[in-house]
Design a protein around this motif. Structure first.
Motif, PDB file in Angstrom:
ATOM      1  N   GLY A 292       0.818  -1.199   0.000  1.00  9.94           N
ATOM      2  CA  GLY A 292       0.000   0.000   0.000  1.00  9.94           C
ATOM      3  C   GLY A 292       0.852   1.248   0.000  1.00  9.94           C
ATOM      4  N   LYS A 293       0.225   2.404   0.180  1.00  8.84           N
ATOM      5  CA  LYS A 293       0.928   3.684   0.149  1.00  8.84           C
ATOM      6  C   LYS A 293       0.804   4.376   1.495  1.00  8.84           C
ATOM      7  CE  LYS A 293       2.928   7.381  -1.482  1.00  8.84           C
ATOM      8  NZ  LYS A 293       3.233   7.962  -0.187  1.00  8.84           N
ATOM      9  N   THR A 294       1.898   4.528   2.168  1.00  8.19           N
ATOM     10  CA  THR A 294       1.891   5.305   3.401  1.00  8.19           C
ATOM     11  C   THR A 294       1.926   6.787   3.044  1.00  8.19           C
ATOM     12  OG1 THR A 294       2.950   3.595   4.715  1.00  8.19           O
ATOM     13  CG2 THR A 294       3.178   5.838   5.480  1.00  8.19           C
ATOM     14  N   ALA A 295       1.057   7.568   3.665  1.00  8.02           N
ATOM     15  CA  ALA A 295       0.895   8.967   3.296  1.00  8.02           C
ATOM     16  C   ALA A 295       1.585   9.913   4.266  1.00  8.02           C
ATOM     17  CB  ALA A 295      -0.594   9.300   3.204  1.00  8.02           C
ATOM     18  N   HIS A 296       2.638   9.450   4.930  1.00  8.14           N
ATOM     19  CA  HIS A 296       3.368  10.355   5.813  1.00  8.14           C
ATOM     20  C   HIS A 296       4.338  11.203   4.989  1.00  8.14           C
ATOM     21  CE1 HIS A 296       6.070   6.899   5.336  1.00  8.14           C
ATOM     22  NE2 HIS A 296       7.044   7.756   5.539  1.00  8.14           N
ATOM     23  N   THR A 297       5.060  12.089   5.660  1.00  8.80           N
ATOM     24  CA  THR A 297       6.062  12.909   4.998  1.00  8.80           C
ATOM     25  C   THR A 297       7.429  12.661   5.629  1.00  8.80           C
ATOM     26  OG1 THR A 297       6.828  15.185   4.617  1.00  8.80           O
ATOM     27  CG2 THR A 297       5.389  14.837   6.491  1.00  8.80           C
ATOM     28  N   GLY A 298       8.472  12.779   4.818  1.00  8.08           N
ATOM     29  CA  GLY A 298       9.828  12.574   5.311  1.00  8.08           C
ATOM     30  C   GLY A 298      10.509  13.837   5.775  1.00  8.08           C
ATOM     31  N   ARG A 299       9.783  14.950   5.774  1.00 11.68           N
ATOM     32  CA  ARG A 299      10.437  16.232   6.050  1.00 11.68           C
ATOM     33  C   ARG A 299      11.131  16.263   7.403  1.00 11.68           C
ATOM     34  NH1 ARG A 299       9.297  22.503   5.305  1.00 11.68           N
ATOM     35  NH2 ARG A 299      10.530  23.188   7.072  1.00 11.68           N
ATOM     36  N   ALA A 300      10.448  15.850   8.470  1.00 15.72           N
ATOM     37  CA  ALA A 300      11.050  15.936   9.804  1.00 15.72           C
ATOM     38  C   ALA A 300      12.356  15.164   9.871  1.00 15.72           C
ATOM     39  CB  ALA A 300      10.067  15.417  10.856  1.00 15.72           C
ATOM     40  N   GLN A 301      12.394  14.011   9.221  1.00 16.42           N
ATOM     41  CA  GLN A 301      13.599  13.179   9.225  1.00 16.42           C
ATOM     42  C   GLN A 301      14.721  13.825   8.417  1.00 16.42           C
ATOM     43  OE1 GLN A 301      14.037  10.344  10.845  1.00 16.42           O
ATOM     44  NE2 GLN A 301      15.930   9.567   9.962  1.00 16.42           N
ATOM     45  N   GLU A 302      14.395  14.357   7.262  1.00 16.58           N
ATOM     46  CA  GLU A 302      15.422  14.864   6.349  1.00 16.58           C
ATOM     47  C   GLU A 302      15.921  16.253   6.743  1.00 16.58           C
ATOM     48  OE1 GLU A 302      15.569  13.189   2.367  1.00 16.58           O
ATOM     49  OE2 GLU A 302      13.403  13.471   2.347  1.00 16.58           O
ATOM     50  N   TYR A 303      15.051  17.081   7.324  1.00 18.91           N
ATOM     51  CA  TYR A 303      15.460  18.415   7.730  1.00 18.91           C
ATOM     52  C   TYR A 303      15.983  18.445   9.167  1.00 18.91           C
ATOM     53  CZ  TYR A 303      13.438  21.017   3.746  1.00 18.91           C
ATOM     54  OH  TYR A 303      13.170  21.543   2.505  1.00 18.91           O
ATOM     55  N   GLY A 304      15.665  17.413   9.951  1.00 19.15           N
ATOM     56  CA  GLY A 304      15.976  17.435  11.368  1.00 19.15           C
ATOM     57  C   GLY A 304      17.460  17.358  11.671  1.00 19.15           C
ATOM     58  N   ASN A 310      19.860  17.004   6.289  1.00 20.91           N
ATOM     59  CA  ASN A 310      20.262  17.315   4.921  1.00 20.91           C
ATOM     60  C   ASN A 310      20.373  18.813   4.643  1.00 20.91           C
ATOM     61  OD1 ASN A 310      20.507  14.679   3.831  1.00 20.91           O
ATOM     62  ND2 ASN A 310      18.282  14.499   3.723  1.00 20.91           N
ATOM     63  N   VAL A 311      19.641  19.623   5.405  1.00 20.96           N
ATOM     64  CA  VAL A 311      19.649  21.066   5.166  1.00 20.96           C
ATOM     65  C   VAL A 311      19.623  21.811   6.493  1.00 20.96           C
ATOM     66  CG1 VAL A 311      18.461  20.878   2.936  1.00 20.96           C
ATOM     67  CG2 VAL A 311      17.123  21.234   5.019  1.00 20.96           C
ATOM     68  N   SER A 312      20.047  23.059   6.444  1.00 20.11           N
ATOM     69  CA  SER A 312      19.911  23.970   7.576  1.00 20.11           C
ATOM     70  C   SER A 312      19.098  25.168   7.105  1.00 20.11           C
ATOM     71  CB  SER A 312      21.286  24.420   8.073  1.00 20.11           C
ATOM     72  OG  SER A 312      21.973  25.123   7.042  1.00 20.11           O
ATOM     73  N   VAL A 313      18.846  26.095   7.987  1.00 12.90           N
ATOM     74  CA  VAL A 313      18.188  27.349   7.608  1.00 12.90           C
ATOM     75  C   VAL A 313      19.258  28.262   7.023  1.00 12.90           C
ATOM     76  CG1 VAL A 313      16.781  29.275   8.413  1.00 12.90           C
ATOM     77  CG2 VAL A 313      16.586  27.041   9.523  1.00 12.90           C
ATOM     78  N   SER A 314      18.992  28.846   5.859  1.00 13.24           N
ATOM     79  CA  SER A 314      20.022  29.658   5.211  1.00 13.24           C
ATOM     80  C   SER A 314      20.345  30.887   6.058  1.00 13.24           C
ATOM     81  CB  SER A 314      19.570  30.095   3.818  1.00 13.24           C
ATOM     82  OG  SER A 314      18.579  31.100   3.904  1.00 13.24           O
ATOM     83  N   SER A 315      21.562  31.370   5.919  1.00 13.67           N
ATOM     84  CA  SER A 315      21.994  32.535   6.703  1.00 13.67           C
ATOM     85  C   SER A 315      21.178  33.774   6.342  1.00 13.67           C
ATOM     86  CB  SER A 315      23.483  32.801   6.474  1.00 13.67           C
ATOM     87  OG  SER A 315      23.748  33.030   5.098  1.00 13.67           O
ATOM     88  N   THR A 316      20.770  33.897   5.062  1.00 18.01           N
ATOM     89  CA  THR A 316      19.970  35.057   4.674  1.00 18.01           C
ATOM     90  C   THR A 316      18.555  34.958   5.220  1.00 18.01           C
ATOM     91  OG1 THR A 316      19.560  33.970   2.545  1.00 18.01           O
ATOM     92  CG2 THR A 316      21.297  35.612   2.611  1.00 18.01           C
ATOM     93  N   GLN A 317      18.051  33.746   5.352  1.00 19.02           N
ATOM     94  CA  GLN A 317      16.739  33.589   5.963  1.00 19.02           C
ATOM     95  C   GLN A 317      16.794  33.982   7.442  1.00 19.02           C
ATOM     96  OE1 GLN A 317      13.432  32.546   4.659  1.00 19.02           O
ATOM     97  NE2 GLN A 317      13.227  33.611   6.601  1.00 19.02           N
ATOM     98  N   VAL A 318      17.854  33.561   8.127  1.00 15.59           N
ATOM     99  CA  VAL A 318      18.030  33.951   9.526  1.00 15.59           C
ATOM    100  C   VAL A 318      18.145  35.472   9.644  1.00 15.59           C
ATOM    101  CG1 VAL A 318      19.597  33.828  11.508  1.00 15.59           C
ATOM    102  CG2 VAL A 318      19.058  31.755  10.208  1.00 15.59           C
TER     103      VAL A 318
END
Length: 528
Positions: A292-304, A310-318
């Motif tokens: 089947g298809k799990t409808a969760h998102t990987g964002r918390a894992q990948e951005y955490g 995998n990513v941080s908050v950009s310095s210009t965004q800060v």
């Protein structure tokens, strides 16, 4: 509602996955195709739920969507773990074969295909009574909403795109590119067609489906993107009055929690549901498999920061969170910084984690992950992360819904309409201050502003309020400042390509050019 939608979704996905020729040729009543399956209200509903399923397919909100728009807009910056197609989005080296962008193109057309199928099969539906009459009206309206959504993002991202406005057209490979103005007209028509048939709200079992408010909001967004400020304002104003009851969520944190589907601020959000460890990695490319298809998102894992990181908050965004106090001009850090990112003292970000963990709070700077990292420490995402309640995510399983339109967005888009017309500046500043006056935020309010200063305030407000919400790429392009902004914030250097004029639109996928001969010769400079 998440559980109910998900169970219906699984049935619909089995249907929409296709059949072999041998199965289609058989007379066995236990096998189905598009012309034989859809007979009852239950099955027509499944045709619509199959459209919602696309939100969790490749290129969409389960994974690639947030990488695509956060990296291309410099909301997020890569760290060492990020490589390949996602890194190319940030350094502008992506091509017409970038998988994340190709998946998004394919999924948006898949959404349109499924909406076309739903409209076709519902033509033969003879409702049994008033209840089914109302449901048919709703389902037809939802199908139009999905076609509007698909073409809104296709024309916004790629400009001139093929129009496939019925089921037969969806089955043809060869379709020429339509003029962008014609596609925008379709977008307006589809959302307009959806408005009448959609309810203002649903019962708890159906919360998460597109509402009348979602159709009005997207019609307004389409008009705003085309700089039709007056007509756009008319649509946004509707959402501030009865019968609509949208309001700002008192808690900024609540908007990005597991419970955010209950927020009074949601105009439209994509529902996420985690069900099984067997499918926790299905968010890669929106995979649909035997489990089947799990409808969760990987964002918390990948951005955490304490997981894949995998990513941080950009310095210009800060830096955007630090500006002159609107009243007295002294240095000021916007209170939303501490709700948006973690960081060391002085960054404006939250300086401790795990406020609600059983182990108790910990200083961000004292965490083991930073033991050998030179200072100042990086700023990392707090939005959409669970780190106030648990130390790690451990695997992709986030159920935090993805916001697509929330009421703060409506207020700020309405303010933009007033400002760009040079009208109702007092009301426009009031709308900006409404967002700043969220009880958990209470940022210093702006005094009366002229048009130029109001525009500056509005643009800063959107960057702060919607950081990491896949909004800024669209904002910068709508305002006509994407190229200068990106090349200033993230200038060209070894390993970093410049933002060029061509990057204002995404490249037409190479695979589309190879299979659609009506489009193949209508692509300039191997791009768009």
């Amino acid at each position: 509602m998440k559980t109910k939608i998900f169970s219906i979704l699984c049935t619909a996905l089995i249907l929409s996955s296709g059949c072999s020729k041998s199965l289609l040729d058989t007379k066995n009543e236990n096998t189905y195709n598009a012309s034989t399956y859809f007979k009852t209200q239950k099955e027509f509903n499944e045709a619509i739920i199959a459209c919602y399923a696309v939100f969790n397919h490749g290129g969409m909100m389960s994974r690639e969507w947030y990488f695509n728009f956060d990296l291309m807009s410099n909301d997020a910056s890569p760290v060492a773990a990020l490589v390949g197609v996602e890194l190319a989005l940030w350094d502008y080296s992506y091509s017409n074969s970038n998988e994340d962008l190709v998946f998004m193109w394919a999924s948006l057309y898949r959404m349109i295909f499924r909406a076309n199928l739903a409209l076709k099969v519902m033509e033969k539906w003879v409702p049994k009574g008033a209840e089914e009459e109302a449901l048919k009206k709703q389902y037809v309206a939802e199908a139009h909403w999905f076609r509007g959504f698909g073409y809104y993002y296709l024309v916004n991202c790629w400009g001139r795109v093929p129009l496939k406005m019925d089921f037969d057209a969806s089955l043809r490979n060869a379709e020429p590119r339509a003029n962008a103005a014609d596609v925008w007209k379709i977008v307006e028509d589809e959302f307009t067609a959806a408005i009448d048939g959609l309810p203002v709200e649903y019962d708890d079992a159906n919360t998460g489906r597109a509402t009348k408010g979602a159709a009005i909001a997207f019609l307004g967004k389409a008009l705003l993107t085309q700089k039709k400020y007056g007509p756009a304002a008319v649509q946004f104003e509707k959402l501030t009055k009865a019968p609509f009851t949208y309001q700002l969520d008192p808690s900024f944190d609540h908007l990005f929690s597991d419970d955010n589907h209950n927020s009074p601020e949601i105009v439209f959000a994509v529902n996420h549901k985690y069900t099984s460890p067997n499918t926790q990695y299905y968010m890669f490319q929106g995979w649909e498999g035997d489990d089947g298809k799990t409808a969760h998102t990987g964002r918390a894992q990948e951005y955490g920061f304490n997981d894949w990181y995998n990513v941080s908050v950009s310095s210009t965004q800060v830096a955007a969170f630090k500006y002159a106090n609107p009243v007295n001009g002294t240095p000021y850090i916007d209170p939303r910084a501490a709700y948006t990112y973690y960081g060391p003292a002085g960054s404006g970000g939250d300086i401790d984690v795990c406020d609600h963990c059983s182990s108790g709070p910990q200083l961000y700077e004292d965490l083991e992950i930073w033991e050998d990292v030179p200072h100042p420490l990086p700023t990392t995402w707090r939005k959409y992360e669970p780190y106030e309640f648990q130390e790690k995510t451990e695997a992709p399983m986030s159920e935090i819904n993805t916001h697509v339109v929330r009421f703060a967005d409506v207020k700020l888009m309405l303010a933009e309409c007033y400002i760009e017309q040079g009208l109702k500046l007092t009301e426009a500043v009031g709308l900006i201050n409404d967002v700043r006056n969220r009880p958990s935020v209470m940022a210093v309010n702006y005094p009366a502003l002229n048009q130029t200063n109001a525009r500056t305030a509005l643009r800063r407000e959107r960057q702060i309020e919607f950081a990491g919400e896949q909004s800024r790429w669209f904002d910068l392009r709508r305002w006509g400042i994407a190229k200068e902004t990106m090349n200033t914030e993230n200038p060209p250097r070894p390993g970093k390509h410049p933002f060029e004029d061509k990057h204002l639109l995404l490249p037409i996928p190479l695979g589309e050019r190879q299979t659609n001969q009506a489009l193949a010769s209508d692509v300039a400079n191997d791009w768009n």
